[in-house]
Write an enzyme that holds these catalytic residues in place. Structure first.
Site: not given
Ligand code: DQA
Length: 156
Positions: A35, A86, A92, A99, A112-114, A123
């Site tokens: 991250y 985010n 997931h 909803d 998503h950061i990653s 994921r």
């Molecule tokens: C995330 C990716 C998710 O899978 C993970 O549970 C996170 C961060 C991301 O920002 O990459 O907590 O949302």
């Protein structure tokens, strides 16, 4: 010609809502190899600067409690122009969050950061994506900036 003729639109747009889900309060120290080293404060600062550049205010909030997140989404009805979220781990798992995100009727960008697609199979599925106008993943915290720019394009 009346004084009102040609009057410029002065109404401020409603703010953008930036929501961050569980564990994102630990950004900077949590798995920096995944991250990065930027903190949640850095994310909010970047998002505020980007929104301001585009003429929007920003409301930012993070929680580790799913019900709190859902309450904030309910409270945002008619109060915001759009949502950048985010959803972190709830991405997931949470039908309830997905909803809730439909309720404001505002455009949503998922961040998503990653690069979740390159990580564990659990994921790869998002309950949020079907309700989002777009998904940005794998750009580090710059993804928040891109998401705000895209959201403003969509808001028009
Ligand atoms: C995330 C990716 C998710 O899978 C993970 O549970 C996170 C961060 C991301 O920002 O990459 O907590 O949302």
């Amino acid at each position: 010609m009346s004084d009102d003729a040609g009057a410029r639109e002065t109404t401020e747009p409603l703010p953008i809502l930036l929501l961050n889900g569980p564990n994102l309060n630990t950004l900077g120290t949590r798995q920096p190899e995944v991250y990065g080293s930027d903190t949640l404060a850095d994310v909010v600062d970047l998002a505020e600067r980007t929104a301001a550049e585009l003429g929007f205010g920003l409301r930012a909030a993070q929680t580790n409690h799913e019900g709190q997140m859902i309450d904030w989404i309910h409270e945002s009805v008619r109060q915001i122009s759009g949502i950048v979220i985010n959803p972190a781990g709830w991405t997931h798992t949470s039908v309830a969050l997905a909803d809730a995100l439909v309720i404001p009727g505002a455009p949503i960008m998922e961040v998503h950061i990653s690069n979740v697609a390159a990580r564990e199979p659990f994921r790869h599925h998002s309950y949020v994506s079907p309700h989002a106008s777009g998904v940005i993943a794998g750009y580090g915290i710059r993804g928040y900036e891109f998401a705000i720019r895209r959201l403003v394009d969509i808001i028009g």
